[in-house]
Write a protein that holds these residues in place. Structure first.
Motif, PDB file in Angstrom:
ATOM      1  N   THR A 142       0.855  -1.178   0.000  1.00 43.35           N
ATOM      2  CA  THR A 142       0.000   0.000   0.000  1.00 43.35           C
ATOM      3  C   THR A 142       0.900   1.239   0.000  1.00 43.35           C
ATOM      4  O   THR A 142       2.053   1.155   0.409  1.00 43.35           O
ATOM      5  CB  THR A 142      -0.898   0.038   1.242  1.00 43.35           C
ATOM      6  N   PRO A 143       0.390   2.401  -0.438  1.00 40.64           N
ATOM      7  CA  PRO A 143       1.232   3.597  -0.507  1.00 40.64           C
ATOM      8  C   PRO A 143       1.921   3.918   0.821  1.00 40.64           C
ATOM      9  O   PRO A 143       3.101   4.259   0.844  1.00 40.64           O
ATOM     10  CB  PRO A 143       0.249   4.691  -0.899  1.00 40.64           C
ATOM     11  N   SER A 144       1.201   3.795   1.934  1.00 43.11           N
ATOM     12  CA  SER A 144       1.810   4.157   3.221  1.00 43.11           C
ATOM     13  C   SER A 144       2.936   3.198   3.585  1.00 43.11           C
ATOM     14  O   SER A 144       3.960   3.615   4.131  1.00 43.11           O
ATOM     15  CB  SER A 144       0.766   4.147   4.326  1.00 43.11           C
ATOM     16  N   GLU A 145       2.733   1.916   3.277  1.00 47.93           N
ATOM     17  CA  GLU A 145       3.806   0.950   3.567  1.00 47.93           C
ATOM     18  C   GLU A 145       5.032   1.234   2.727  1.00 47.93           C
ATOM     19  O   GLU A 145       6.164   1.140   3.194  1.00 47.93           O
ATOM     20  CB  GLU A 145       3.313  -0.469   3.277  1.00 47.93           C
ATOM     21  N   PHE A 146       4.797   1.594   1.473  1.00 49.02           N
ATOM     22  CA  PHE A 146       5.884   1.954   0.568  1.00 49.02           C
ATOM     23  C   PHE A 146       6.695   3.095   1.184  1.00 49.02           C
ATOM     24  O   PHE A 146       7.930   3.029   1.299  1.00 49.02           O
ATOM     25  CB  PHE A 146       5.264   2.370  -0.772  1.00 49.02           C
ATOM     26  N   ILE A 162       6.210  12.516  -0.408  1.00 48.17           N
ATOM     27  CA  ILE A 162       5.902  12.790  -1.815  1.00 48.17           C
ATOM     28  C   ILE A 162       5.468  11.503  -2.506  1.00 48.17           C
ATOM     29  O   ILE A 162       4.450  11.467  -3.198  1.00 48.17           O
ATOM     30  CB  ILE A 162       7.129  13.402  -2.517  1.00 48.17           C
ATOM     31  N   VAL A 163       6.257  10.425  -2.268  1.00 46.00           N
ATOM     32  CA  VAL A 163       5.943   9.162  -2.941  1.00 46.00           C
ATOM     33  C   VAL A 163       4.559   8.676  -2.549  1.00 46.00           C
ATOM     34  O   VAL A 163       3.721   8.353  -3.409  1.00 46.00           O
ATOM     35  CB  VAL A 163       7.013   8.101  -2.607  1.00 46.00           C
ATOM     36  N   SER A 164       4.277   8.650  -1.232  1.00 44.37           N
ATOM     37  CA  SER A 164       3.003   8.052  -0.823  1.00 44.37           C
ATOM     38  C   SER A 164       1.835   8.929  -1.234  1.00 44.37           C
ATOM     39  O   SER A 164       0.798   8.443  -1.677  1.00 44.37           O
ATOM     40  CB  SER A 164       2.988   7.777   0.676  1.00 44.37           C
TER      41      SER A 164
END
Lengths: 306, 192
Positions: A142-146, A162-164
């Motif tokens: 998931t974005p937050s894990e990333f 920025i990434v998430s």
């Protein structure tokens, strides 16, 4: 539209889904480096099999993956190979090291060699492995894990945000884009092949301007909301998505470290100490049979002189 | 924007607003790269994504523009499913830095300043940036990372830079003039 995206927002039920973000990011980075650094089919096929097992173990919805694979296959592999065949039919000689011609065109301009086919196979395996590793990562994370995983790898947390944030807003912006494009088409803005390229470019401006204004119009409200919650006040930050390790985390991390060691060993042993004379290993050519060709590109020659 | 030092203009001010803008820019880049282009061949198409660093650069400076393009390309690769191509991400990073130089040579879009002189410098920056990024950086990285065929890479790179320059000039300039006009009408109040 949503059918086409494989981004996950809710952590799934399987073992790989439940790993911590750091483990996933680490595995993905090591895998990517290993795929980038090697052009050897003996390494790539095991990696491909690992990634396919990962994808199968997550029990995904196969439809979008297959569509994407087909699109990539047609645009990248087929077109790329046709172009390669026209531009440099001696790619086999340059990269594999021999020219066993099996077909020549009537005017003798084009020819097909066994090594060219082997080169195409190697490139295809490499691209497919790369595709599979990206798919496995996108399905599991998931974005937050990333973001939390990247932060644990040592990236400053502002970049991670920025990434998430970007990863998370993609469906919204994609929806805006489709809506704006459809409404512009309703109003008679021609974007299909009926219009000339210049006209299409001009019409693209009409879509991009509202898209840019709606997207960047959100900036101040999101930034204010983040500021109000104290974002960026401290030097460090904890992550909601980073949780306790599951019992599988140590196992996967150990395997990842082993893979990293193996990749580094391979690079040092076979690419620095005792490099194979050409790019790609080939089963029917021994070391003595290989013909080395000079790369004819000016930039590389310029670098060699230095 | 006008009273900042050169370093601040180059690096941008990394407050929450810039971070959010860069993130939105990266997402926009990803979306445009996936849905806003006509694929021609490997990794290359007449993509409209290069408009994003133009806008981000105009508002926040070159480094935010570069980060937006670099992260945007990584995300586009993730959702696009064609594999990771770091050579192109880094190339886009470099190109976007040059394209986003707008405030450094005095084109303050947020204050409504964008003249024909700025447009000419902008076009030159696009040509230099794309030439450097896709003519030098990306082919070198491609051979280092992937060992692909150099001639094909160069063909793709030339096509990529030409199409980028075309999009940046033909689509980018009208957007920049439009943005400047929009901001100018807002900023004619003077502080007393």
């Amino acid at each position: 539209m949503n059918n086409k995206l494989v981004i996950n927002y809710i952590p799934g039920p399987t073992v790989l889904h439940k790993l911590t973000g750091f483990t996933k990011v680490l595995l993905f980075l090591v895998m990517t480096v290993a795929i980038i650094a090697t052009y050897d089919i003996r390494i790539l096929i095991p990696l491909l099999i690992i990634n396919i097992i990962e994808i199968i173990s997550m029990k995904p919805n196969y439809k979008p993956i297959c569509t994407m694979f087909l699109i990539t296959f047609v645009t990248v592999t087929l077109l790329g190979n046709v172009m390669l065949f026209i531009v440099s039919p001696d790619a086999g000689l340059n990269n594999v090291g021999a020219n066993n011609v099996i077909w020549t065109s009537a005017n003798g301009k084009f020819y097909l060699s066994k090594e060219f086919l082997w080169y195409m196979l190697a490139v295809f395996i490499k691209r497919t492995t790369s595709f599979a590793s990206v798919m496995a990562f996108a399905l599991a994370t998931t974005p937050s894990e990333f973001a939390s995983g990247l932060n644990k790898c040592g990236l400053p947390y502002k970049i991670c945000t920025i990434v998430s944030l970007a990863y998370r807003t993609i469906p919204d912006i994609a929806n805006d884009f489709i809506n704006i494009r459809n409404s512009m088409m309703m109003r008679g803005v021609e974007l299909s092949k009926k219009a000339s390229v210049g006209k299409r470019l001009k019409n693209t401006v009409l879509i991009l301007v509202p898209l840019i204004f709606t997207s960047f119009g959100k900036v101040s409200s999101i930034a204010n909301a983040m500021d109000l919650r104290g974002y960026g006040k401290n030097k460090k930050r904890t992550w909601y998505a980073e949780h306790e390790q599951t019992k599988w985390d140590p196992v996967i991390r150990t395997l990842t470290v082993m893979l990293a060691v193996a990749a580094v060993y391979y690079i040092i042993r076979y690419r620095i100490i005792d490099p194979w004379p050409v790019n790609i290993w080939c089963p029917w050519l021994s070391r003595d049979e290989i013909v080395q060709t000079e790369k004819e590109l000016f930039i590389l020659n310029w670098f060699k002189k230095q | 924007m006008a009273n900042k030092s050169l370093g601040q203009k180059l690096l941008g001010v990394w407050n929450t607003k810039t971070i959010v803008a860069v993130a939105i820019g990266a997402a926009l880049f990803g979306v445009l790269m996936n849905y806003g282009g006509i694929p021609v061949f490997t990794n290359t198409s007449l993509t409209t994504a290069m408009i994003v660093p133009v806008v981000v650069g105009a508002m926040y400076g070159p480094l935010p523009a570069a980060v937006a393009a670099g992260v945007g390309n990584v995300i586009a690769d993730l959702i696009g499913g064609w594999g990771m191509w770091f050579d192109w991400s880094i190339g886009n990073f470099v190109a976007a830095f040059f394209v986003g130089l707008l405030p450094v040579y005095g084109a303050y879009i947020t204050e409504g300043k964008f003249t024909v002189k700025h447009a000419v410098i902008y076009a030159l920056c696009c040509i230099v940036g794309n030439g450097l990024a896709f003519g030098v950086v990306t082919p070198i990285l491609t051979t280092l990372f992937y060992g692909g065929d150099l001639n094909v890479t160069f063909l793709q790179a030339i096509w990529g830079s030409l199409s980028n320059i075309l999009v940046e000039v033909v689509v980018g300039l009208p957007i920049l003039f439009m943005l400047a006009k929009r901001y100018a009408s807002r900023s004619n109040l003077e502080e007393e």
